[in-house]
Design a protein around this motif. Structure first.
Motif, PDB file in Angstrom:
ATOM      1  N   ARG A 116       0.836  -1.199   0.000  1.00  0.00           N
ATOM      2  CA  ARG A 116       0.000   0.000   0.000  1.00  0.00           C
ATOM      3  C   ARG A 116       0.870   1.249   0.000  1.00  0.00           C
ATOM      4  NH1 ARG A 116      -3.454   2.089   5.240  1.00  0.00           N
ATOM      5  NH2 ARG A 116      -4.305   3.984   4.322  1.00  0.00           N
ATOM      6  N   VAL A 117       0.487   2.247  -0.781  1.00  0.00           N
ATOM      7  CA  VAL A 117       1.158   3.546  -0.797  1.00  0.00           C
ATOM      8  C   VAL A 117       0.389   4.476   0.134  1.00  0.00           C
ATOM      9  CG1 VAL A 117       1.812   5.534  -2.190  1.00  0.00           C
ATOM     10  CG2 VAL A 117       2.000   3.238  -3.146  1.00  0.00           C
ATOM     11  N   GLN A 118       1.085   5.125   1.076  1.00  0.00           N
ATOM     12  CA  GLN A 118       0.406   5.975   2.031  1.00  0.00           C
ATOM     13  C   GLN A 118       1.365   7.004   2.624  1.00  0.00           C
ATOM     14  OE1 GLN A 118       0.301   2.301   4.996  1.00  0.00           O
ATOM     15  NE2 GLN A 118      -0.454   4.110   6.008  1.00  0.00           N
ATOM     16  N   VAL A 119       0.797   7.938   3.377  1.00  0.00           N
ATOM     17  CA  VAL A 119       1.580   8.916   4.134  1.00  0.00           C
ATOM     18  C   VAL A 119       1.838   8.334   5.515  1.00  0.00           C
ATOM     19  CG1 VAL A 119       1.618  11.241   5.101  1.00  0.00           C
ATOM     20  CG2 VAL A 119       0.552  10.838   2.882  1.00  0.00           C
ATOM     21  N   MET A 120       3.098   8.378   5.952  1.00  0.00           N
ATOM     22  CA  MET A 120       3.447   7.848   7.273  1.00  0.00           C
ATOM     23  C   MET A 120       4.290   8.860   8.031  1.00  0.00           C
ATOM     24  SD  MET A 120       4.362   3.806   7.289  1.00  0.00           S
ATOM     25  CE  MET A 120       3.106   2.542   7.096  1.00  0.00           C
ATOM     26  N   ARG A 121       4.109   8.875   9.348  1.00  0.00           N
ATOM     27  CA  ARG A 121       4.913   9.699  10.243  1.00  0.00           C
ATOM     28  C   ARG A 121       5.478   8.808  11.346  1.00  0.00           C
ATOM     29  NH1 ARG A 121       3.528  15.319   9.802  1.00  0.00           N
ATOM     30  NH2 ARG A 121       1.670  15.674   8.524  1.00  0.00           N
ATOM     31  N   GLY A 122       6.384   9.364  12.127  1.00  0.00           N
ATOM     32  CA  GLY A 122       6.880   8.656  13.292  1.00  0.00           C
ATOM     33  C   GLY A 122       7.991   7.681  12.962  1.00  0.00           C
ATOM     34  N   HIS A 123       8.173   6.704  13.853  1.00  0.00           N
ATOM     35  CA  HIS A 123       9.270   5.760  13.720  1.00  0.00           C
ATOM     36  C   HIS A 123       9.085   4.885  12.476  1.00  0.00           C
ATOM     37  CE1 HIS A 123      11.141   6.732  17.517  1.00  0.00           C
ATOM     38  NE2 HIS A 123       9.973   6.644  18.125  1.00  0.00           N
ATOM     39  N   LYS A 124      10.204   4.559  11.865  1.00  0.00           N
ATOM     40  CA  LYS A 124      10.158   3.736  10.660  1.00  0.00           C
ATOM     41  C   LYS A 124       9.969   2.265  11.015  1.00  0.00           C
ATOM     42  CE  LYS A 124      12.867   6.952   7.898  1.00  0.00           C
ATOM     43  NZ  LYS A 124      14.061   7.173   7.067  1.00  0.00           N
ATOM     44  N   ARG A 125       9.226   1.577  10.151  1.00  0.00           N
ATOM     45  CA  ARG A 125       8.898   0.181  10.400  1.00  0.00           C
ATOM     46  C   ARG A 125       9.683  -0.722   9.457  1.00  0.00           C
ATOM     47  NH1 ARG A 125       2.320   1.018  10.225  1.00  0.00           N
ATOM     48  NH2 ARG A 125       2.230   2.773  11.692  1.00  0.00           N
ATOM     49  N   LYS A 126       9.957  -1.912   9.937  1.00  0.00           N
ATOM     50  CA  LYS A 126      10.702  -2.870   9.139  1.00  0.00           C
ATOM     51  C   LYS A 126       9.859  -3.340   7.962  1.00  0.00           C
ATOM     52  CE  LYS A 126      13.395  -7.138   9.610  1.00  0.00           C
ATOM     53  NZ  LYS A 126      13.803  -8.226  10.540  1.00  0.00           N
ATOM     54  N   GLY A 127      10.492  -3.433   6.788  1.00  0.00           N
ATOM     55  CA  GLY A 127       9.806  -3.915   5.602  1.00  0.00           C
ATOM     56  C   GLY A 127       9.025  -2.860   4.849  1.00  0.00           C
ATOM     57  N   VAL A 128       9.147  -1.589   5.225  1.00  0.00           N
ATOM     58  CA  VAL A 128       8.441  -0.493   4.559  1.00  0.00           C
ATOM     59  C   VAL A 128       9.465   0.383   3.860  1.00  0.00           C
ATOM     60  CG1 VAL A 128       6.909   1.485   4.870  1.00  0.00           C
ATOM     61  CG2 VAL A 128       6.616  -0.546   6.297  1.00  0.00           C
ATOM     62  N   ARG A 129       9.227   0.716   2.586  1.00  0.00           N
ATOM     63  CA  ARG A 129      10.109   1.606   1.825  1.00  0.00           C
ATOM     64  C   ARG A 129       9.656   3.044   2.040  1.00  0.00           C
ATOM     65  NH1 ARG A 129      12.498  -0.501  -2.844  1.00  0.00           N
ATOM     66  NH2 ARG A 129      13.373   1.603  -3.065  1.00  0.00           N
ATOM     67  N   TYR A 130      10.593   3.925   2.418  1.00  0.00           N
ATOM     68  CA  TYR A 130      10.271   5.317   2.715  1.00  0.00           C
ATOM     69  C   TYR A 130      10.934   6.249   1.709  1.00  0.00           C
ATOM     70  CZ  TYR A 130       8.567   3.775   7.278  1.00  0.00           C
ATOM     71  OH  TYR A 130       7.869   3.171   8.280  1.00  0.00           O
ATOM     72  N   PHE A 131      10.213   7.305   1.354  1.00  0.00           N
ATOM     73  CA  PHE A 131      10.745   8.356   0.491  1.00  0.00           C
ATOM     74  C   PHE A 131      10.385   9.699   1.116  1.00  0.00           C
ATOM     75  CE2 PHE A 131      11.785   5.389  -2.813  1.00  0.00           C
ATOM     76  CZ  PHE A 131      10.830   4.397  -2.708  1.00  0.00           C
ATOM     77  N   GLY A 132      11.362  10.560   1.257  1.00  0.00           N
ATOM     78  CA  GLY A 132      11.119  11.857   1.893  1.00  0.00           C
ATOM     79  C   GLY A 132      12.237  12.174   2.854  1.00  0.00           C
ATOM     80  N   PRO A 133      11.967  12.962   3.913  1.00  0.00           N
ATOM     81  CA  PRO A 133      10.655  13.495   4.318  1.00  0.00           C
ATOM     82  C   PRO A 133      10.212  14.675   3.470  1.00  0.00           C
ATOM     83  CG  PRO A 133      12.343  14.334   5.764  1.00  0.00           C
ATOM     84  CD  PRO A 133      13.033  13.395   4.832  1.00  0.00           C
ATOM     85  N   TYR A 134       8.922  14.935   3.484  1.00  0.00           N
ATOM     86  CA  TYR A 134       8.328  16.069   2.796  1.00  0.00           C
ATOM     87  C   TYR A 134       7.943  17.133   3.823  1.00  0.00           C
ATOM     88  CZ  TYR A 134       7.927  13.254  -1.458  1.00  0.00           C
ATOM     89  OH  TYR A 134       8.195  12.492  -2.565  1.00  0.00           O
TER      90      TYR A 134
END
Length: 721
Positions: A116-134
């Motif tokens: 799923r593509v979504q907006v996330m904040r806070g601590h990073k989770r294992k197995g999730v690809r992050y781009f940013g921050p914005y």
């Protein structure tokens, strides 16, 4: 004001080795944390002639009442320990970057079956690809909206996804082509995951080859006279190019770097960071701080690096960090960054070329941020200062009340009586010091008596802490003995005196709820009852004010002002005064008192509603000793309802797996003693539910809506206070 010589360590006590030191005030609160290559040399610099100290350093050492230190092996360990203590103790004289909100990231949950593509904040989770921050969540949504045309990846929540799978109908995005609708099987999980990986590749900067492939497919479709497909591909290419324009290339060679700039004056500093990934600016963030200590630009950079990378590891720390000035010394900071990343990190000042040009852009942003902040801050500081001065003048106080505590009582027709305590310091909320109480000294509705109980319990602990730390001797006040006796358990009636978000469980009347948070002399965090306010505000009129004042008088406390704010005419009541103080409606002081009172009311009524909700969900089976949730559910599943369970014999109850005869007898007694509940009402239909449809917890088994009993419905029409 303390004399630094009164707590100066003796010669030879301070070791000549790396370490971290803490200054504490008279209330044992940590007010400053620092690190040093040589503790002896650094601490000696604080105990020189006061005239030779920087004004801010002079204020700190005269506010402090003691100093202590911890020896470490290396400067890197000192850096890590300093960061941990600043986070833990929140010292008032350390550099603290404000507006450090949780910046949003564009996240792709590759750890799920259907990413799923979504907006996330806070601590990073294992197995999730992050781009940013914005800088803003809307910037992420704009980018995703453009890319979903080409990469129709799932964006819906788990609930929407399951509902679509159950009904066999996709959501709106599935109908308009912005979701591949894996929920209804339009694509397989492998095909959807491939789409998600292509989305991640594009966001990671591998854009050129993908666009060239689409252009070739568009050309082939046109040659084969598939003009509709060619037109769709053309629109896809335009959408991708538009998304790329939002992140123009600023550095060559697919550079990964963070650029930091600092704009400062004598009082404040602003920090701006540009996150460059794959040669493109992927995000921006900024902080502002008061220069409450004598710091150089290098020191500000070091504190900002701690703030930025203190919780980050791996690729979140880039290979290159460009700064306007290097910390002194730079080697421990660079070694610390290398440890966080797991490979070498270059920390340097750009000298020429594209990186220097981009650093100038970041510097302009920092200057603009500082100017904007000073414009807002001037108005804000002026307003708050005027409000505190007006309150001091109206209440005839010797000085402005820098710490204000407000208390409110909340109940529903005399049931679930609770109280709240909120704290404002310098006119701003101090949520970490909020407290909440259950009224257990008596039954029924009596706001005046409740207020007296809460004020007594709060300040009895204050006296107990003063006596325990030696600030209050038994001979000074007759009430101190009582404070000593009752302080440890808060007179046996407090159940929720923990900080906001860390409340004690309901029903605990041993005082241990606070004992877990009653910080010792060695701790020194400010979240404690030992720190007194200059002004106590109660939500109410003359009776509530008189009760609060009487409680303080009984404890022998005469240096804390008390007032009340009545809701009806917003009148300010003072003890022993027949007429209220009426502040002008445009008064900033009245506005601040209203904010304090309304916050106390909000906090109290939220807690009261939480307790009421728990009471509504109570079951007769809750009274059976040792009967936990698993066996409750087994009983209800076996008999179908509480009504059928109530009519069962002890032998029939024993037939349930896990239920012995002793437990069966206890269940039968509890159900026999409990009066049958009023019929439940389904709020969705208005239908009166039979007992067979109501489970052990008082909720219906056939409807997702929460039922409300007739008695509860009547109560909810009552007045909440």
């Amino acid at each position: 004001m303390a004399d630094p010589s009164s707590y100066r360590p003796k010669p030879g006590q301070i070791p000549d080795s790396p370490g971290v030191y803490k200054f504490r005030d008279e209330h044992r609160r940590v007010i400053y944390v620092g690190k040093a290559k040589s503790l002896r040399q650094r601490l000696a610099s604080y105990f020189q002639d006061l005239a030779g100290l920087h004004p801010r350093t002079r204020t700190m050492v005269t506010t402090a009442a003691s100093v202590e230190w911890t020896v470490v092996s290396t400067e890197v360990e000192a850096l890590q320990l300093e960061y941990s203590w600043i986070k833990e103790f929140d010292p008032r004289f350390n550099v603290k970057y404000r507006d450090d909100k949780s910046y949003p990231y564009l996240a792709v949950t590759m750890n799920e079956e259907f990413p799923r593509v979504q907006v996330m904040r806070g601590h990073k989770r294992k197995g999730v690809r992050y781009f940013g921050p914005y800088g803003h969540a809307w910037a992420i949504r704009d980018t995703v909206d453009l890319l979903l045309r080409v990469f129709p990846v799932r964006t819906c929540s788990a609930g929407v996804f399951k509902n679509a799978a159950r009904t066999g109908r996709p959501c709106l995005l599935g109908y308009i082509g912005k979701c591949s609708a894996p929920c209804v099987g339009r694509v397989s999980d492998e095909e959807h995951r491939e789409l998600a990986e292509e989305f991640c590749d594009f966001m990671a900067g591998r854009t050129g080859a993908y666009i060239r492939r689409l252009e070739q497919q568009m050309t082939d479709a046109a040659e084969e006279m598939e003009y509709e497909r060619a037109a769709r591909l053309r629109d896809d290419i335009e959408a991708l190019k538009k998304a790329m324009e939002k992140n123009a290339v600023v550095l060559a060679d697919a550079t990964d770097a963070d650029l930091m700039a600092v704009a400062e004056d004598e009082l404040e500093a602003a920090v701006q960071i540009f996150h460059v990934r794959g040669g493109r600016v992927r995000g921006q963030r900024g902080w502002v701080t008061d220069k409450v200590e004598a710091v150089t630009t290098g020191d500000l950079v070091e504190h900002a690096l701690q703030q930025l990378y203190g919780e980050e590891t791996g690729d979140s720390v880039p290979k290159e960090v460009l700064v306007p000035a290097l910390p002194d010394p730079v080697e421990p900071v660079q070694e610390w960054l290398t440890e966080r990343r797991g490979s070498n990190v270059s920390l340097r000042i750009p000298q020429r070329g594209d990186k220097k040009a981009l650093m100038e852009t970041v510097q302009r942003n920092a200057l603009q941020a500082l100017g904007l902040h000073k414009t807002k801050r001037a108005s804000d500081l002026t307003t708050r200062s005027r409000a505190l001065e007006e309150i001091a003048g109206a209440l005839d106080l010797d000085s402005a009340p820098l710490r204000i505590e407000c208390y409110d009582i909340s109940h529903l027709q005399g049931d679930d009586v609770v109280a709240s305590m909120v704290v404002f310091e310098d006119g701003l909320q101090r949520k970490s010091e909020y407290r909440r109480f259950q009224i257990k000294g008596f039954e029924g509705q009596d706001d005046v008596r409740s207020m007296h109980e809460v004020i007594t319990r709060r300040f009895r602990r204050y006296l107990a802490e003063k006596e325990r730390t030696g600030e209050w001797t038994n001979g000074e006040n007759a009430s101190s003995d009582g404070a000593s006796r009752d302080g440890a358990s808060a007179d046996g009636t407090s159940t929720d005196s923990a900080p906001l978000g860390n409340a004690a469980p309901d029903g605990d009347t041993t005082g241990n709820a606070f004992a877990g948070n009653a910080f010792t002399e060695e701790d020194g965090r400010p979240k404690r009852f030992a720190y007194p306010p200059q002004l106590v505000v109660v939500d109410g009129g003359q009776p509530q004010v008189a009760a609060a004042k009487r409680a303080l008088d009984e404890l022998g406390i005469d240096d804390i002002a008390v007032c009340g704010l009545a809701k009806r005419l917003e009148e300010v009541w003072l003890p022993h005064e027949d007429d209220p103080v009426v502040l002008p409606r445009t008064s900033e002081g009245l506005y601040l008192l209203q904010r304090v009172r309304d916050e106390a009311h909000r906090f109290a009524i939220t807690y009261q509603r939480t307790k009421r909700a728990k009471r509504f969900k109570a079951s007769p089976l809750d009274e059976v000793p040792g009967l936990r949730e698993t066996r409750k559910q087994a009983l209800i599943k076996h008999f179908g309802s509480v009504k059928k369970l109530r009519s069962a014999t002890i032998d029939q109850i024993c037939e349930v797996p896990g239920i012995g005869r002793k437990t069966a007898e206890a269940v039968a007694v509890a159900l026999a003693q409990a009066a049958p509940a009023a019929p439940a009402v389904n709020t969705a239909t208005g239908e009166i539910m039979e007992d067979e449809e109501v489970g052990a917890s008082g909720t219906t088994t056939g409807s997702p809506e929460e039922p409300v009993s007739a008695g509860a419905s009547h109560e909810r029409r009552g007045q909440e206070t």
